[in-house]
Write a protein that holds these residues in place. Sequence first.
Motif, PDB file in Angstrom:
ATOM      1  N   ASN A  18      -5.850   6.229   7.042  1.00  0.00           N
ATOM      2  CA  ASN A  18      -5.834   7.394   7.847  1.00  0.00           C
ATOM      3  C   ASN A  18      -4.682   8.269   7.885  1.00  0.00           C
ATOM      4  O   ASN A  18      -3.694   8.136   8.432  1.00  0.00           O
ATOM      5  N   ALA A  19      -4.780   9.057   6.698  1.00  0.00           N
ATOM      6  CA  ALA A  19      -3.870   9.617   6.234  1.00  0.00           C
ATOM      7  C   ALA A  19      -3.183  10.707   7.197  1.00  0.00           C
ATOM      8  O   ALA A  19      -1.866  11.174   7.032  1.00  0.00           O
ATOM      9  N   ARG A 203      -6.944  15.798  -2.864  1.00  0.00           N
ATOM     10  CA  ARG A 203      -5.472  16.088  -2.198  1.00  0.00           C
ATOM     11  C   ARG A 203      -4.968  14.959  -1.485  1.00  0.00           C
ATOM     12  O   ARG A 203      -4.737  14.909  -0.370  1.00  0.00           O
ATOM     13  N   ILE A 204      -4.874  13.804  -2.104  1.00  0.00           N
ATOM     14  CA  ILE A 204      -4.414  12.398  -1.430  1.00  0.00           C
ATOM     15  C   ILE A 204      -3.382  11.869  -2.515  1.00  0.00           C
ATOM     16  O   ILE A 204      -3.533  11.868  -3.549  1.00  0.00           O
ATOM     17  N   PRO A 205      -2.301  11.383  -1.613  1.00  0.00           N
ATOM     18  CA  PRO A 205      -1.238  10.664  -2.552  1.00  0.00           C
ATOM     19  C   PRO A 205      -1.797   9.524  -3.191  1.00  0.00           C
ATOM     20  O   PRO A 205      -2.389   8.731  -2.359  1.00  0.00           O
ATOM     21  N   TYR A 206      -1.700   9.278  -4.344  1.00  0.00           N
ATOM     22  CA  TYR A 206      -1.721   8.065  -5.013  1.00  0.00           C
ATOM     23  C   TYR A 206      -0.336   7.590  -5.826  1.00  0.00           C
ATOM     24  O   TYR A 206       0.133   8.389  -6.678  1.00  0.00           O
ATOM     25  N   GLU A 207      -0.255   6.268  -5.890  1.00  0.00           N
ATOM     26  CA  GLU A 207       1.247   5.922  -6.359  1.00  0.00           C
ATOM     27  C   GLU A 207       1.333   6.297  -7.780  1.00  0.00           C
ATOM     28  O   GLU A 207       2.615   6.794  -8.068  1.00  0.00           O
ATOM     29  N   TYR A 233       5.382   7.813   3.000  1.00  0.00           N
ATOM     30  CA  TYR A 233       3.920   7.739   3.124  1.00  0.00           C
ATOM     31  C   TYR A 233       3.176   6.601   2.535  1.00  0.00           C
ATOM     32  O   TYR A 233       2.381   5.881   3.288  1.00  0.00           O
ATOM     33  N   PHE A 234       3.525   6.257   1.203  1.00  0.00           N
ATOM     34  CA  PHE A 234       3.054   5.001   1.093  1.00  0.00           C
ATOM     35  C   PHE A 234       3.214   3.492   1.631  1.00  0.00           C
ATOM     36  O   PHE A 234       2.577   2.580   1.274  1.00  0.00           O
ATOM     37  N   MET A 235       4.282   3.455   2.496  1.00  0.00           N
ATOM     38  CA  MET A 235       4.735   2.285   3.015  1.00  0.00           C
ATOM     39  C   MET A 235       3.631   1.892   3.825  1.00  0.00           C
ATOM     40  O   MET A 235       3.114   0.707   3.924  1.00  0.00           O
ATOM     41  N   ASN A 236       2.911   2.790   4.482  1.00  0.00           N
ATOM     42  CA  ASN A 236       1.718   2.411   5.341  1.00  0.00           C
ATOM     43  C   ASN A 236       0.315   2.999   4.936  1.00  0.00           C
ATOM     44  O   ASN A 236      -0.686   2.868   5.640  1.00  0.00           O
ATOM     45  N   ASN A 237       0.441   3.647   3.822  1.00  0.00           N
ATOM     46  CA  ASN A 237      -1.069   4.111   3.082  1.00  0.00           C
ATOM     47  C   ASN A 237      -1.030   3.775   1.658  1.00  0.00           C
ATOM     48  O   ASN A 237      -1.036   4.625   0.853  1.00  0.00           O
ATOM     49  N   ASN A 295      -5.960 -12.180   0.322  1.00  0.00           N
ATOM     50  CA  ASN A 295      -7.045 -12.475   1.477  1.00  0.00           C
ATOM     51  C   ASN A 295      -6.766 -11.265   2.255  1.00  0.00           C
ATOM     52  O   ASN A 295      -5.756 -10.313   2.073  1.00  0.00           O
ATOM     53  N   LYS A 296      -7.417 -11.131   3.625  1.00  0.00           N
ATOM     54  CA  LYS A 296      -7.337 -10.369   4.333  1.00  0.00           C
ATOM     55  C   LYS A 296      -6.099 -10.161   5.160  1.00  0.00           C
ATOM     56  O   LYS A 296      -5.423  -9.000   5.411  1.00  0.00           O
ATOM     57  N   ALA A 297      -5.439 -11.170   5.247  1.00  0.00           N
ATOM     58  CA  ALA A 297      -4.066 -11.214   5.877  1.00  0.00           C
ATOM     59  C   ALA A 297      -3.086 -10.431   4.930  1.00  0.00           C
ATOM     60  O   ALA A 297      -2.264  -9.810   5.460  1.00  0.00           O
ATOM     61  N   PHE A 298      -3.028 -10.828   3.840  1.00  0.00           N
ATOM     62  CA  PHE A 298      -2.285 -10.266   2.888  1.00  0.00           C
ATOM     63  C   PHE A 298      -2.324  -8.840   2.534  1.00  0.00           C
ATOM     64  O   PHE A 298      -1.610  -7.829   2.569  1.00  0.00           O
ATOM     65  N   ILE A 299      -3.780  -8.478   2.762  1.00  0.00           N
ATOM     66  CA  ILE A 299      -4.203  -6.923   2.553  1.00  0.00           C
ATOM     67  C   ILE A 299      -3.726  -6.085   3.617  1.00  0.00           C
ATOM     68  O   ILE A 299      -3.028  -5.114   3.532  1.00  0.00           O
ATOM     69  N   SER A 300      -3.874  -6.819   4.944  1.00  0.00           N
ATOM     70  CA  SER A 300      -3.310  -5.873   6.007  1.00  0.00           C
ATOM     71  C   SER A 300      -1.607  -5.877   5.781  1.00  0.00           C
ATOM     72  O   SER A 300      -0.952  -4.797   6.217  1.00  0.00           O
ATOM     73  N   LYS A 301      -0.934  -6.944   5.412  1.00  0.00           N
ATOM     74  CA  LYS A 301       0.487  -7.084   5.457  1.00  0.00           C
ATOM     75  C   LYS A 301       0.935  -5.732   4.386  1.00  0.00           C
ATOM     76  O   LYS A 301       1.900  -4.935   4.525  1.00  0.00           O
ATOM     77  N   LEU A 302       0.217  -5.574   3.464  1.00  0.00           N
ATOM     78  CA  LEU A 302       0.429  -4.436   2.369  1.00  0.00           C
ATOM     79  C   LEU A 302       0.137  -3.035   3.057  1.00  0.00           C
ATOM     80  O   LEU A 302       0.943  -2.043   2.435  1.00  0.00           O
ATOM     81  N   GLY A 303      -0.405  -3.097   4.261  1.00  0.00           N
ATOM     82  CA  GLY A 303      -0.485  -1.828   4.992  1.00  0.00           C
ATOM     83  C   GLY A 303      -1.964  -0.900   4.875  1.00  0.00           C
ATOM     84  O   GLY A 303      -2.017   0.021   5.394  1.00  0.00           O
TER      85      GLY A 303
END
Length: 612
Positions: A18-19, A203-207, A233-237, A295-303
């Motif tokens: 949700n940029a 027009r999306i930031p990619y690392e 931005y990348f911290m949460n996206n 897993n889902k928990a880690f994916i959520s932790k990644l942001g």
Amino acid sequence: MKKQLYLLFLLACVLNINAQNNIEQVALKTSLVKPQKITKIKEGHYLIDFGRAFFGTVQIKAKNTQNDPISFHLGEKLENPNKIDRNPGGTIRYRNATVDTLTEGQLTTVKLVPYKRNTTGAAILMPDNIGAIIPFRYCEIENLKIPIDAIEIWQKAIHYKFNDDASYFSSSNAILDSIWNLCKHTIKATSFTGYYVDGDRERIPYEADAYINQLSHYSVDNEYTMARRTNDYFMNNPTWPTEWLLHTVLMFHLDYMYTGDLEPLKKHYENLKLKTLMELERADGLISSKSPKLNKAFISKLGFKNPNTKIKDIIDWPPAQKDTGWKLATEEGERDGYEIVDTNTAVNAFYYYNLKLMAEIAGFLDKKEDATLFQNKAAITKKTINEKFLDKSKGFYIDGEGSSNSSLHGNMLPLAFDLVPEKYVKTVTSFIKSRGMACSVYGSQYLLEGLFKNNEALYGSELITNTKGDRNWWNMIKIGSTMALEAWDMKYKPNADWNHAWGTAPLNIVTRYMWGIKPKTPGFKIAEIKPQLGELTFSKIKVPTLNGMIYAEYETGKKKEAIYKIELPNTMEAEFILPDATCKVMLNDKKIKSNKTSFTLKGGKNIIKLKY
């Protein structure tokens, strides 16, 4: 059908970002660019060439009133010398718009219809007062009833603040100069959102895009807020490719080296540790995106907002024909046939480099235990990579665990990230040279870094200035673009655009490796200058730093003599590393001891004479 499913999958992945939440409002600049050439096609029909593409629209001021509608065509590409290509293919841009009337003395801005894909979802949106813009170089006007001399017309270019005078480069190689200038313009022109975005298609930031953009931006301007904003931005996206995530630490480390500002590292330290993906680590120090720990928990932790996001190894872009459904010029895409196994060389090379940089970051923050932890992890990972993936009988790397295949990518990344044991550098570089430019414009960043870091500057320079075929930067200029392309040519990526900053590797390679100018200590308090100018007979460069500008000149003399003139800011010192330790050295008319491979330059003017 396969292509459609693949594109839907990509779209689903990026739309979960949700940029537009917490997007900082950015103050953008407007430059009015005058036409370089106006060609009359027939009465009332003109082609206007502004010289270079910018993101924006057209602005007109009329001396006379015209009440009849006027048609405007804006585009990046010509179909023939007098016509903009109305169907340019891929994501090369063209737009048509109508202006109902021109009023004497009044400014009129051509209103464009936005593209849905880059103005919805995760795209960085333009401010309302700017509206829809596209990248374009050319404008065609039809049905102009008043004389062309009765209007002033400008390319209304939108970009972030940029100091054009902060940098320059020239040399005895006109091809190299043209490519450097193409890349520098790309950095300015693609700053139109105030973030490092992939290009105009999304027009999306990619690392991965952002890191190369940052390397090049910091090489030509000492303006760091755009990178800082993107890094935050990348911290949460985050984005979903494994290797893209593994660029995050690289971006923060680079920023600290150029700025000396610890605050971003302090603020995001714990998140940076997560972004190394070290929680996926096996006992032997390797990671895999197939790990049950992902897993889902880690994916959520990644942001990630969507815990069902699939983190996937990409290994360059675009991937293979079987993955995309596209009819590609090479079936393996830009992977050089890389075999993506569960635990592979490319991803773990990135992982090792993350650990190495995190050890430095922990040291900068005086986190001694963490610094030791990361140093130890890096040593274990390096050892395992070289035990499991380095085929010692051949002298180069396989693509990963269980693979018997060797590719450019499986070797250029270990070389770029200092993984290759000294004993095998020659065989690894020989293998790499046998593959040519078998990677994408993105992958070329690491190919060139590895070559320049390991005494292959001449070959690296040849790759940059190559004019044969289409897998080179000269092809971008030859086909008519004024910015770096997303791919070497449209046949290598059918939806490519003509405005991708991840194609600017030559710019930062020239500055950071060919001239060898980069920070030795954080904040550029001490610079490193390690020139590898190869067959150039002269060159000039201006490099911006936080502390001021570095000016450097080089020329070869008649009697096997090379002269460097280097001017440093008064508050800076530099370590000058000799390109050839066998030469006789004079610094400001004083002889340098023959056993030295480097020496210190003080602030002010320094004249170095090398005699071979």
